[in-house]
Scaffold this active site. Sequence first.
Site, PDB file in Angstrom:
ATOM      1  N   THR A  29       0.833  -1.198   0.000  1.00 37.02           N
ATOM      2  CA  THR A  29       0.000   0.000   0.000  1.00 37.02           C
ATOM      3  C   THR A  29       0.871   1.253   0.000  1.00 37.02           C
ATOM      4  OG1 THR A  29      -1.627  -1.236   1.296  1.00 37.02           O
ATOM      5  CG2 THR A  29      -1.949   1.131   1.116  1.00 37.02           C
TER       6      THR A  29
ATOM      7  N   ASP B 291      -2.037  -3.186   8.737  1.00 38.89           N
ATOM      8  CA  ASP B 291      -2.585  -4.537   8.590  1.00 38.89           C
ATOM      9  C   ASP B 291      -4.005  -4.611   9.150  1.00 38.89           C
ATOM     10  OD1 ASP B 291      -0.190  -5.791   7.462  1.00 38.89           O
ATOM     11  OD2 ASP B 291       0.694  -5.344   9.403  1.00 38.89           O
TER      12      ASP B 291
ATOM     13  N   LYS C 198       0.439  -3.075  12.832  1.00 38.27           N
ATOM     14  CA  LYS C 198       1.347  -2.953  11.705  1.00 38.27           C
ATOM     15  C   LYS C 198       2.519  -3.914  11.901  1.00 38.27           C
ATOM     16  CE  LYS C 198       2.624   0.996  10.174  1.00 38.27           C
ATOM     17  NZ  LYS C 198       2.502   0.428   8.803  1.00 38.27           N
ATOM     18  N   GLY C 199       3.286  -4.104  10.853  1.00 37.73           N
ATOM     19  CA  GLY C 199       4.478  -4.927  10.958  1.00 37.73           C
ATOM     20  C   GLY C 199       4.463  -6.179  10.123  1.00 37.73           C
ATOM     21  N   GLY C 200       3.414  -6.349   9.302  1.00 31.56           N
ATOM     22  CA  GLY C 200       3.384  -7.521   8.430  1.00 31.56           C
ATOM     23  C   GLY C 200       4.570  -7.574   7.483  1.00 31.56           C
ATOM     24  N   GLY C 201       5.092  -6.394   7.138  1.00 30.13           N
ATOM     25  CA  GLY C 201       6.252  -6.329   6.263  1.00 30.13           C
ATOM     26  C   GLY C 201       7.574  -6.365   7.006  1.00 30.13           C
TER      27      GLY C 201
ATOM     28  N   GLU D 182       9.055   2.050  11.341  1.00 31.16           N
ATOM     29  CA  GLU D 182       7.791   2.707  11.016  1.00 31.16           C
ATOM     30  C   GLU D 182       7.263   3.497  12.212  1.00 31.16           C
ATOM     31  OE1 GLU D 182       5.839  -0.225   7.603  1.00 31.16           O
ATOM     32  OE2 GLU D 182       5.503  -0.663   9.724  1.00 31.16           O
TER      33      GLU D 182
END
Length: 231
Positions: free
Chosen positions: A31, A86, A96-99, A105
């Site tokens: 995204t 996420d 967050k943090g899937g990547g 971040e």
Amino acid sequence: MTADQQKKAAAIAALEYVKAGNKVGLGTGSTANHFIEALAEKARGGFDVECVATSRASFQLAQSLGLKMTTLEKQPHLDVTVDGADEFDANWQLIKGGGGALLVEKIVATSSRYMVVIADQSKKVNALGRFPLPVEVVPFGVNATSWKIDRALRILDLKGKQVLRLKDGKPFVTDSGNAIIDVTIGHIPDPRRLDNLLKSIPGVVDHGLFIDICGIVLMGTDDGVQTFRKA
């Protein structure tokens, strides 16, 4: 619209929150990549901005597209960060943090005047926890840290399945040199308390709960982009 089209629509809408001369934090993931591409296209038309990336991947993409890059060391205060999520709920709380870039971040987002989240409609949830919660941990004593995470969950009467994140059959390593434990909880009734408990664990560097950080969510839908703004 497909989920990817919704993401792209939200990313384009986020350009309205970036002004000429701004210092901009760039998120990580599919995204955020849409936003980086849209911002680079606008910059090629003479729109002057300077950017800080939250990962090597985002830095490489932004630089390859011609965006001017800087660092938090040189520019410790940013105007806005635009990033994906996420999951997000009605209280502007995020997972967050899937990547795998959650630590940087969070550092970049909290160094900004405000954070704009862009997402497709599948990311909106009634309660956080459906998406596994990433917990970034130092490589030393991972099993001991995992045990302490389990103990923290039990304090809140939660059960969580922990999995050490792998890549190509080996432990995933973040840009900061740490490991990630993904914790599947299913439902987090009190994200703020879990946030505090996880932060108190030696060995936990940070985690993917973003509390009181995001102020605006732009969500792409079949009927256009919806804006959720924190009062």
